[in-house]
Design a protein around this motif. Structure first.
Motif, PDB file in Angstrom:
ATOM      1  N   ALA A 299       0.822  -1.214   0.000  1.00  0.00           N
ATOM      2  CA  ALA A 299       0.000   0.000   0.000  1.00  0.00           C
ATOM      3  C   ALA A 299       0.850   1.256   0.000  1.00  0.00           C
ATOM      4  O   ALA A 299       0.478   2.269  -0.612  1.00  0.00           O
ATOM      5  CB  ALA A 299      -0.935  -0.014   1.205  1.00  0.00           C
ATOM      6  N   GLU A 300       2.001   1.202   0.672  1.00  0.00           N
ATOM      7  CA  GLU A 300       2.834   2.396   0.754  1.00  0.00           C
ATOM      8  C   GLU A 300       3.472   2.762  -0.590  1.00  0.00           C
ATOM      9  O   GLU A 300       4.006   3.862  -0.739  1.00  0.00           O
ATOM     10  CB  GLU A 300       3.914   2.224   1.812  1.00  0.00           C
ATOM     11  N   ARG A 301       3.394   1.876  -1.587  1.00  0.00           N
ATOM     12  CA  ARG A 301       3.939   2.184  -2.905  1.00  0.00           C
ATOM     13  C   ARG A 301       2.838   2.504  -3.924  1.00  0.00           C
ATOM     14  O   ARG A 301       3.117   2.634  -5.121  1.00  0.00           O
ATOM     15  CB  ARG A 301       4.795   1.028  -3.426  1.00  0.00           C
ATOM     16  N   LEU A 302       1.595   2.637  -3.455  1.00  0.00           N
ATOM     17  CA  LEU A 302       0.493   2.844  -4.389  1.00  0.00           C
ATOM     18  C   LEU A 302       0.658   4.125  -5.195  1.00  0.00           C
ATOM     19  O   LEU A 302       0.454   4.132  -6.414  1.00  0.00           O
ATOM     20  CB  LEU A 302      -0.837   2.864  -3.635  1.00  0.00           C
ATOM     21  N   GLU A 303       1.010   5.223  -4.545  1.00  0.00           N
ATOM     22  CA  GLU A 303       1.150   6.481  -5.281  1.00  0.00           C
ATOM     23  C   GLU A 303       2.219   6.358  -6.355  1.00  0.00           C
ATOM     24  O   GLU A 303       2.031   6.804  -7.495  1.00  0.00           O
ATOM     25  CB  GLU A 303       1.494   7.617  -4.318  1.00  0.00           C
ATOM     26  N   GLU A 304       3.352   5.734  -6.019  1.00  0.00           N
ATOM     27  CA  GLU A 304       4.422   5.547  -7.001  1.00  0.00           C
ATOM     28  C   GLU A 304       3.970   4.666  -8.153  1.00  0.00           C
ATOM     29  O   GLU A 304       4.288   4.938  -9.326  1.00  0.00           O
ATOM     30  CB  GLU A 304       5.646   4.941  -6.317  1.00  0.00           C
ATOM     31  N   LEU A 305       3.211   3.604  -7.834  1.00  0.00           N
ATOM     32  CA  LEU A 305       2.711   2.718  -8.886  1.00  0.00           C
ATOM     33  C   LEU A 305       1.788   3.472  -9.832  1.00  0.00           C
ATOM     34  O   LEU A 305       1.938   3.399 -11.060  1.00  0.00           O
ATOM     35  CB  LEU A 305       1.980   1.535  -8.259  1.00  0.00           C
ATOM     36  N   LEU A 306       0.820   4.205  -9.286  1.00  0.00           N
ATOM     37  CA  LEU A 306      -0.115   4.936 -10.136  1.00  0.00           C
ATOM     38  C   LEU A 306       0.606   5.995 -10.973  1.00  0.00           C
ATOM     39  O   LEU A 306       0.228   6.261 -12.116  1.00  0.00           O
ATOM     40  CB  LEU A 306      -1.203   5.579  -9.277  1.00  0.00           C
ATOM     41  N   ALA A 307       1.639   6.592 -10.404  1.00  0.00           N
ATOM     42  CA  ALA A 307       2.383   7.627 -11.118  1.00  0.00           C
ATOM     43  C   ALA A 307       3.278   7.056 -12.212  1.00  0.00           C
ATOM     44  O   ALA A 307       3.747   7.798 -13.083  1.00  0.00           O
ATOM     45  CB  ALA A 307       3.229   8.435 -10.130  1.00  0.00           C
ATOM     46  N   SER A 308       3.532   5.748 -12.173  1.00  0.00           N
ATOM     47  CA  SER A 308       4.372   5.146 -13.218  1.00  0.00           C
ATOM     48  C   SER A 308       3.665   5.131 -14.570  1.00  0.00           C
ATOM     49  O   SER A 308       4.304   5.041 -15.615  1.00  0.00           O
ATOM     50  CB  SER A 308       4.760   3.719 -12.831  1.00  0.00           C
ATOM     51  N   ALA A 309       2.335   5.221 -14.542  1.00  0.00           N
ATOM     52  CA  ALA A 309       1.552   5.100 -15.771  1.00  0.00           C
ATOM     53  C   ALA A 309       1.548   6.397 -16.568  1.00  0.00           C
ATOM     54  O   ALA A 309       1.549   7.495 -16.011  1.00  0.00           O
ATOM     55  CB  ALA A 309       0.116   4.709 -15.436  1.00  0.00           C
ATOM     56  N   ASP A 310       1.524   6.261 -17.872  1.00  0.00           N
ATOM     57  CA  ASP A 310       1.151   7.371 -18.745  1.00  0.00           C
ATOM     58  C   ASP A 310      -0.343   7.330 -19.005  1.00  0.00           C
ATOM     59  O   ASP A 310      -0.953   8.360 -19.312  1.00  0.00           O
ATOM     60  CB  ASP A 310       1.904   7.263 -20.074  1.00  0.00           C
ATOM     61  N   LEU A 311      -0.910   6.130 -18.847  1.00  0.00           N
ATOM     62  CA  LEU A 311      -2.309   5.924 -19.190  1.00  0.00           C
ATOM     63  C   LEU A 311      -2.841   4.744 -18.379  1.00  0.00           C
ATOM     64  O   LEU A 311      -2.244   3.669 -18.373  1.00  0.00           O
ATOM     65  CB  LEU A 311      -2.417   5.621 -20.693  1.00  0.00           C
ATOM     66  N   HIS A 312      -3.926   4.962 -17.638  1.00  0.00           N
ATOM     67  CA  HIS A 312      -4.594   3.869 -16.926  1.00  0.00           C
ATOM     68  C   HIS A 312      -5.650   3.250 -17.829  1.00  0.00           C
ATOM     69  O   HIS A 312      -6.344   3.965 -18.567  1.00  0.00           O
ATOM     70  CB  HIS A 312      -5.283   4.380 -15.658  1.00  0.00           C
ATOM     71  N   VAL A 313      -5.808   1.938 -17.745  1.00  0.00           N
ATOM     72  CA  VAL A 313      -6.854   1.254 -18.504  1.00  0.00           C
ATOM     73  C   VAL A 313      -7.792   0.570 -17.520  1.00  0.00           C
ATOM     74  O   VAL A 313      -7.357  -0.044 -16.546  1.00  0.00           O
ATOM     75  CB  VAL A 313      -6.253   0.245 -19.508  1.00  0.00           C
ATOM     76  N   LEU A 314      -9.103   0.702 -17.763  1.00  0.00           N
ATOM     77  CA  LEU A 314     -10.098   0.182 -16.826  1.00  0.00           C
ATOM     78  C   LEU A 314     -11.285  -0.382 -17.602  1.00  0.00           C
ATOM     79  O   LEU A 314     -12.224   0.339 -17.943  1.00  0.00           O
ATOM     80  CB  LEU A 314     -10.563   1.286 -15.877  1.00  0.00           C
ATOM     81  N   PRO A 315     -11.284  -1.680 -17.878  1.00  0.00           N
ATOM     82  CA  PRO A 315     -12.410  -2.269 -18.604  1.00  0.00           C
ATOM     83  C   PRO A 315     -13.579  -2.593 -17.690  1.00  0.00           C
ATOM     84  O   PRO A 315     -13.416  -2.783 -16.482  1.00  0.00           O
ATOM     85  CB  PRO A 315     -11.806  -3.557 -19.179  1.00  0.00           C
ATOM     86  N   GLN A 316     -14.762  -2.641 -18.274  1.00  0.00           N
ATOM     87  CA  GLN A 316     -15.944  -3.144 -17.590  1.00  0.00           C
ATOM     88  C   GLN A 316     -16.781  -3.919 -18.596  1.00  0.00           C
ATOM     89  O   GLN A 316     -17.018  -3.449 -19.710  1.00  0.00           O
ATOM     90  CB  GLN A 316     -16.784  -2.022 -16.985  1.00  0.00           C
ATOM     91  N   ARG A 317     -17.190  -5.108 -18.201  1.00  0.00           N
ATOM     92  CA  ARG A 317     -18.054  -5.905 -19.070  1.00  0.00           C
ATOM     93  C   ARG A 317     -19.419  -5.242 -19.204  1.00  0.00           C
ATOM     94  O   ARG A 317     -19.940  -4.657 -18.244  1.00  0.00           O
ATOM     95  CB  ARG A 317     -18.213  -7.312 -18.491  1.00  0.00           C
ATOM     96  N   ALA A 318     -20.019  -5.363 -20.379  1.00  0.00           N
ATOM     97  CA  ALA A 318     -21.330  -4.749 -20.612  1.00  0.00           C
ATOM     98  C   ALA A 318     -22.374  -5.309 -19.663  1.00  0.00           C
ATOM     99  O   ALA A 318     -23.255  -4.590 -19.187  1.00  0.00           O
ATOM    100  CB  ALA A 318     -21.755  -4.970 -22.059  1.00  0.00           C
ATOM    101  N   ASP A 319     -22.277  -6.613 -19.339  1.00  0.00           N
ATOM    102  CA  ASP A 319     -23.289  -7.226 -18.486  1.00  0.00           C
ATOM    103  C   ASP A 319     -23.055  -6.953 -17.008  1.00  0.00           C
ATOM    104  O   ASP A 319     -23.826  -7.402 -16.162  1.00  0.00           O
ATOM    105  CB  ASP A 319     -23.382  -8.734 -18.732  1.00  0.00           C
ATOM    106  N   ALA A 320     -21.978  -6.206 -16.678  1.00  0.00           N
ATOM    107  CA  ALA A 320     -21.735  -5.816 -15.286  1.00  0.00           C
ATOM    108  C   ALA A 320     -22.163  -4.384 -15.008  1.00  0.00           C
ATOM    109  O   ALA A 320     -22.004  -3.895 -13.893  1.00  0.00           O
ATOM    110  CB  ALA A 320     -20.255  -5.970 -14.946  1.00  0.00           C
ATOM    111  N   ALA A 321     -22.709  -3.706 -16.009  1.00  0.00           N
ATOM    112  CA  ALA A 321     -23.029  -2.287 -15.887  1.00  0.00           C
ATOM    113  C   ALA A 321     -23.968  -2.019 -14.721  1.00  0.00           C
ATOM    114  O   ALA A 321     -25.039  -2.606 -14.617  1.00  0.00           O
ATOM    115  CB  ALA A 321     -23.656  -1.779 -17.181  1.00  0.00           C
ATOM    116  N   ASP A 322     -23.533  -1.125 -13.835  1.00  0.00           N
ATOM    117  CA  ASP A 322     -24.307  -0.656 -12.682  1.00  0.00           C
ATOM    118  C   ASP A 322     -24.704  -1.780 -11.717  1.00  0.00           C
ATOM    119  O   ASP A 322     -25.573  -1.603 -10.872  1.00  0.00           O
ATOM    120  CB  ASP A 322     -25.554   0.123 -13.133  1.00  0.00           C
ATOM    121  N   LEU A 323     -24.056  -2.948 -11.851  1.00  0.00           N
ATOM    122  CA  LEU A 323     -24.150  -3.994 -10.836  1.00  0.00           C
ATOM    123  C   LEU A 323     -22.936  -3.927  -9.917  1.00  0.00           C
ATOM    124  O   LEU A 323     -23.022  -4.197  -8.727  1.00  0.00           O
ATOM    125  CB  LEU A 323     -24.232  -5.385 -11.485  1.00  0.00           C
TER     126      LEU A 323
END
Length: 417
Positions: A299-323
């Protein structure tokens, strides 16, 4: 106030429900509330009981100190953690906690007489017990829905349809209507509570949050241990997914997009986390150049991990929408890095991405690859999206504002000592 929190997931789990339940308990304890927790040993998302804990024993952790000096008393109850996560195994796993936690829950209700019992879903399997026990001792009970697990189980094809589906959904609706207060994490999930018969006056929007002081945008030119370990150049573009790797996430599309980007030697994809789908995902990605994998990070490295990205990717399945709502989005936005995700426009996730990120349709790997390619070639555009995401997090997702609003509602649900 005296508060009893009841749920299968709790800290030190680093992702999902356990993370937010732990942070909620710590915040309340730091504000002077007397907080007790009935939970299971940590096991998620690895689906293995964490080292230092036992899956088949009751355990009391008295006065666990928070970072700010508060105290949280934790009662851990046995549960069975399957090696292979099938639908039947998952149901038996949830039932094992519901059974093992019955006596500790009733004991703490009788002995401690809390002013409020708060039940966190998943898992709804504990809801009947919680309602019965709370009514016996005349304690108000609040249900907090992190995801609609019954709807998702059928909607994502994790269980059959027909009679069992109708029975399970009807039982879930009947349970939801019996709680003194019911909350969920997005406006559309609260609307779903209304459709299930929960009166609007008993509903409450209680979003997941981010610690805006702990997760801050870092300068792109600053040294970063993750980028260094991968041997990235300054102009390489790192696409990051960090979080649970289960069946609800639909991460196959990220691997498909990475395959379509193999002609781009400057684009790397980093997958960080664990979960039931990890072995299958790694097998699907075998042979892909510039595809990297890491286990869950401290957990103490979370900020560094997130900052390593140029771009975050976050998929969601269509059948999971708002569930379910991807809780990791809060940290992505707070990091000040651009986010691209798959979601239908009419969903909560899709609306957020359309406002402060880049949205593509669920299941369209070609469109996801094209969005990544376009943003990889547009550093200024990535900066604009990252800044917009940070502003959104500051305006809507700060932990302090969300928790203070929740705290102000407590006397109305659980009046008097």
């Amino acid at each position: 106030m005296r508060l009893l929190l009841y749920g299968i997931n709790f800290r030190p789990e680093l992702t999902g429900v356990g993370k937010y339940s732990g942070e909620m308990a710590d915040w309340l304890a730091d504000r002077g509330h007397a907080v007790e927790v009935v939970t299971a040993p940590p096991y998620y998302p690895e689906w293995r009981v964490h080292p230092g804990h036992r899956g088949w024993a009751w355990r009391h952790e008295p006065g666990v100190a928070t970072a700010a000096g508060g105290q949280v008393s934790v009662w851990r109850c046995p549960l069975w953690v399957p090696r292979r996560v099938t639908t039947l195994a998952r149901l038996l796993h949830l039932a094992s906690f519901a059974l093992s936690s019955a006596v500790p829950l009733l004991w703490r209700l009788v002995r401690r007489r809390p002013q409020l019992l708060m039940v966190v879903v998943p898992t709804l399997a504990v809801a009947p017990l919680a309602l019965l026990a709370a009514r016996l001792v005349r304690v108000p009970v609040w249900l907090h829905v992190q995801d609609f697990e019954v709807d998702a189980m059928f909607g994502l094809g994790l269980a059959g349809a027909g009679g069992p589906r109708r029975w399970a959904l009807a039982a879930a609706r009947a349970l939801l209507r019996r709680f003194d207060r019911v909350s969920s994490i997005t406006p559309r999930m609260v609307e779903r509570l209304h459709t299930k018969g929960v009166p609007p006056e008993r509903c409450f929007e209680f979003p997941n949050w981010v610690d805006l002081e702990r997760i801050r945008p870092r300068d792109r030119g600053a040294a970063n241990g993750y980028r260094d370990a991968l041997g990235l150049r300054a102009d390489d573009v790192l696409v990051l997914y960090a979080g649970n790797m289960g069946e609800k996430q639909g991460l196959e599309i990220v691997i498909d997009a990475a395959r379509r980007l193999q002609a781009r030697p400057d684009v790397h994809v980093l997958m960080v986390g664990d979960g039931a789908a990890l072995p299958r995902l790694r097998e699907a990605a075998a042979g892909l150049a510039r595809m990297h994998w890491l286990p869950l990070q401290p957990a103490e490295r979370l900020e560094e991990l997130l900052a390593s990205a140029d771009l975050h990717v976050l998929p969601q399945r269509a059948d999971a929408a708002d569930l379910v709502m991807p809780s990791k989005l809060t940290g992505m936005l707070a990091s000040g890095r651009a986010v691209v995700g798959t979601a239908a426009l009419g969903t909560q996730h899709g609306s957020t991405l359309a406002e402060v990120g880049c949205r593509v349709e669920p299941g369209d790997a070609a469109a996801l690859a094209e969005a990544i390619r376009r943003l990889a070639d547009d550093p200024a555009g990535r900066e604009q999206l990252g800044a917009a995401g940070r502003r959104f997090a500051e305006q809507h997702l700060g932990r302090e504002a969300i928790m203070r609003r929740f705290e102000r509602t407590l006397p109305g649900v659980a009046p008097g000592p």
